[in-house]
Each structure stands twice: as structure tokens, then as C-alpha cells.
Write an enzyme that holds these catalytic residues in place. Structure first.
Site, mmCIF file in Angstrom:
data_model
loop_
_atom_site.group_PDB
_atom_site.id
_atom_site.type_symbol
_atom_site.label_atom_id
_atom_site.label_comp_id
_atom_site.label_asym_id
_atom_site.label_seq_id
_atom_site.Cartn_x
_atom_site.Cartn_y
_atom_site.Cartn_z
ATOM 1 C CB SER A 107 -0.897 0.013 1.246
ATOM 2 O OG SER A 107 -1.531 1.264 1.413
ATOM 3 C CE1 TYR A 130 -5.879 4.419 -1.063
ATOM 4 C CE2 TYR A 130 -3.636 5.010 -0.421
ATOM 5 C CZ TYR A 130 -4.790 4.277 -0.207
ATOM 6 O OH TYR A 130 -4.873 3.409 0.840
ATOM 7 C CB THR A 156 -7.197 2.432 -4.606
ATOM 8 O OG1 THR A 156 -6.459 1.294 -4.144
ATOM 9 C CG2 THR A 156 -8.495 2.530 -3.821
ATOM 10 C CE LYS A 252 -8.314 -3.619 -3.166
ATOM 11 N NZ LYS A 252 -9.072 -2.628 -2.355
ATOM 12 C CG HIS A 276 -11.677 0.648 0.131
ATOM 13 N ND1 HIS A 276 -10.892 1.142 -0.887
ATOM 14 C CD2 HIS A 276 -10.963 0.838 1.267
ATOM 15 C CE1 HIS A 276 -9.768 1.632 -0.379
ATOM 16 N NE2 HIS A 276 -9.788 1.451 0.928
#
Length: 387
Positions: A107, A130, A156, A252, A276
Site C-alpha cells: 500500500s 491512490y 485504487t 481496484k 474496499h
């Protein structure tokens, strides 16, 4: 040492060992947590067809995810603050995944940096990003991922605005943890965790502090985070980020057929059907309820992966039978990490693999790539009859 036979065993150990702040961070959803609960509960509504007198010798769970060989159709999902669940947690999880032969996804909001994980592993891993406003930061982030030989980027796309998670607010969740009378009292009951954390220098967001403009300490990080996410995100912006990376991309956070069609049209290597973990739009459908319609709509154009609610090898089998080419586990491996470190992540993977292999055999299959919907008994209104 207790006998570990299921993911729930690891969860009980995890609850005893990790401070409440970080246990709640992982084990929570947004608002009423309806979607968080449905992600797991809806798996139980799908039944498996037992078949007998079928040759079960020579079974294999090996397959591929975006062209990469995997020991089973499971990847470790990107989970923020993993290094607060166990000291150097991202490194431990990545090493366990590499040894087992499944992908690890780091992440952006990790405690250990991209460079930390690369220095402690020997094979490429995936990196999650992100959709942030700052193009300069994003370019440098991609450059660092390339230097670390990351083989894919997971973008994401469902975090333009943050869903509210009540427990995180009430706990004052932060990394490192804020020292209040309440948090100190709780951490005093978690001595082994505390001793481990004292032994590492990695306690901040390693991919951001010292890398994002103006972020040099946790105080400046909080203000940067509040401004960083891009509420004006659109498909054009996602396409620009894909071009900026230039390599394999997984999108995602897809939960709707129309969004899946848009993602496929952009040329993503895979999409992940995901809500999520029930942490964004509470009241949305569980991931498993939305999987089959998305596979039917775009499965012939793009590789469809699945995330949300997997706590067993049977859950993996059901998602694959529904059409997913790969699945992701987040909480299931975090339980293991918090309970037993790297060995706990390995144990979580072993538990899921054994359940997957045995259940596949009892459904009359020897090869996970040949499993289809014929092994499932799905309620007629499973996807819902909505007005």
C-alpha cells in the site's frame, strides 16, 4: 502454541496481541458496517455441489494472475498501516507471500517504504496507489516503484472521498499511535507488540514522509493527506495515471457493470471487484453479489479479480467458480501477521490453500483453472431483484 486450523484461530490471537486502535482499524467498516458484514455473510448463502467417484489424484491450485504464475489464485491485498500490526509488517508479509508463491501488494499508506520491501525480497511485488492530485508526487512514486522492480501497479479508484469509520475516530487512530491515557493503558496490556515496535525505526508512513512536498513529520502528514485525494477524479484522469506508469495496471474498486465496462475500455490488465472491504459506501452490495454480473459483462475483455470477505479457501473457490481469475485477502492475512508475524501470514496462506485444495477435490475437480459455476448452488435472487 495453540493449534491453528482456521483463520478464526488467528483472529483470536490477533485480538489478544495487537492494540485496540489497530485491531479496530482492520476490523471495521464505514457507518453502520452493513456492507462490511455482508461481504462475509453473503458467501455463506452460496452452497457447493459435492461430487463423488471422480479421480482426485494429482490436484493443482496453480494458475496465473495478469500473466504471473501463482501457487493459488490468491494475492495479498494492499492494507495500510500494516507495519503497525506487527513491527516491519509489510516486509514480513511480502516475504511470506514470496515464499508461498503468491503476489504481495504494498500500500502507498504503508509503514515500510517501497525501498524497504524491495531490499528484503528477491522477486517483484505489486504496488498500490491512490488517485492523488499531485502529479509530481505521483511521477516520483512511479519512478520509485520502477526502481524497486514492481511488476504491476494497483490503482485504487473508489477513494475520492473517505467513508467515515466511527471506531477510527473514537480511537484517535494514527501512526505512530497518539499517546493518551486510554491508548497507553491498552498498549500496556500488549507488551510483546510494544517491545517489537521499540526495536524498529519504521513507525511512520515510509512512502510519504520525506517524499511528498512539505511532509517531513507526522504533523505535516495529516494536513497533506487531507488535501491529497482528488475528488474530481474521472476516467480521463485514471487513463493519465495509467500512461504515467506505462506498465501493467490493475484497477481496484469496481462494483458496477457500467464502471467495469469503462475500466475494460481503458485497457487495464485486470479489474478488482471490490467495495474496499466495506470501508467506503456503506449500504452497497457485497462484492460477491456483484461479481457474476461483472464477469458476464466484461470477463471476455479484461481479467476480473475479486476482493472482499474472503476468510477461507472455500470462499476463494466460490469466487473463482463465479468467474474470478484471482482473489485478494486482506484481513485474513492481517490476522496472521498481528498474531504471529511472518509465520502467521504463512499460516493464513497454508490454511486457505488446504481448504481450497480439499474443497475443490470434493467438488470433483483436480485443476483450479477448470473450475466453473457448475460446482455452485446459488440462490435464484442472489444478485437481487431491485426496483
Amino acid at each position: 502454541m495453540p493449534v491453528i486450523t482456521e483463520i478464526a484461530d488467528l483472529k483470536r490471537l490477533y485480538w489478544r496481541r495487537v492494540p485496540k486502535m489497530f485491531y479496530d482499524y482492520a476490523e471495521t467498516g464505514s457507518w453502520t458496517e452493513q456492507t462490511f458484514r455482508d461481504n462475509t455473510a453473503d458467501f455463506a448463502k452460496i452452497r457447493l455441489r459435492q461430487r463423488i467417484a471422480v479421480d482426485m489424484a494429482g490436484r493443482t491450485t496453480k494458475t496465473q494472475m495478469i500473466g504471473q504464475d501463482v501457487a493459488m489464485p490468491v494475492a495479498l491485498a494492499p492494507v495500510g498501516l500494516t507495519g503497525m500490526q506487527s513491527a516491519d509488517g509489510e516486509i514480513k508479509a511480502a516475504r511470506a507471500a514470496e515464499s508461498f508463491g503468491v503476489p504481495y501488494t504494498l500500500s502507498t499508506m504503508s509503514i515500510c517504504s517501497i525501498e524497504d520491501v524491495a531490499a528484503h525480497t528477491t522477486k517483484p511485488f505489486w504496488f498500490q496507489v491512490y488517485t492523488l492530485k499531485d502529479d509530481d508526487f505521483m511521477r516520483r512514486l512511479f519512478e520509485r516503484a520502477r526502481a524497486a522492480k514492481c511488476s504491476a501497479i494497483v490503482i485504487t479508484v473508489d477513494l475520492q472521498v473517505l467513508g467515515q469509520r466511527h471506531k477510527d475516530i473514537k480511537n484517535g487512530m494514527s501512526a505512530p499511535p497518539k499517546l493518551t491515557a486510554k491508548s497507553i493503558a491498552n498498549m500496556m496490556t500488549k507488551v510483546p507488540w510494544g517491545l517489537e515496535m521499540l526495536g524498529t525505526k519504521r513507525r511512520f508512513f515510509g512512502n510519504i514522509v520525506g517524499h511528498a512536498s512539505g511532509v517531513s513529520d507526522p504533523t505535516s502528514l495529516s494536513s497533506w493527506t487531507a488535501e491529497a485525494f482528488d475528488p474530481s477524479l474521472d476516467w480521463k484522469r485514471i487513463g493519465k495515471l495509467m500512461e504515467m506508469w506505462g506498465g501493467k495496471v490493475i484497477l481496484k474498486g469496481i462494483l458496477d457493470v457500467e464502471d467495469a465496462k469503462q475500466a475494460a475500455a481503458l485497457g487495464a490488465d485486470a479489474i478488482v471487484v471490490s467495495n474496499h472491504g466495506g470501508r467506503q459506501l456503506d449500504g452497497a452490495l457485497s462484492s460477491i453479489r456483484t461479481l457474476r454480473p461483472i464477469v458476464d459483462a466484461v470477463g471476455h475483455k479484461v481479467e476480473v479479480h475479486f476482493d472482499g470477505g474472503i476468510r477461507s479457501g472455500q470462499d476463494v473457490l466460490k469466487a473463482v467458480a463465479m468467474g474470478a481469475k484471482g482473489t485478494y485477502i486482506g484481513r485474513a492475512y492481517v490476522y496472521g501477521l498481528g498474531a504471529m508475524g511472518q509465520a502467521g501470514v504463512t499460516k493464513a496462506l497454508e490454511v486457505i490453500h488446504k481448504e481450497l485444495d480439499t474443497s475443490m477435490a470434493l467438488c470433483g475437480h483436480r485443476d483450479i483453472t477448470k473450475v466453473g459455476r457448475d460446482i455452485l448452488l446459488v440462490p435464484e435472487d442472489f444478485e437481487g431483484r431491485w426496483a
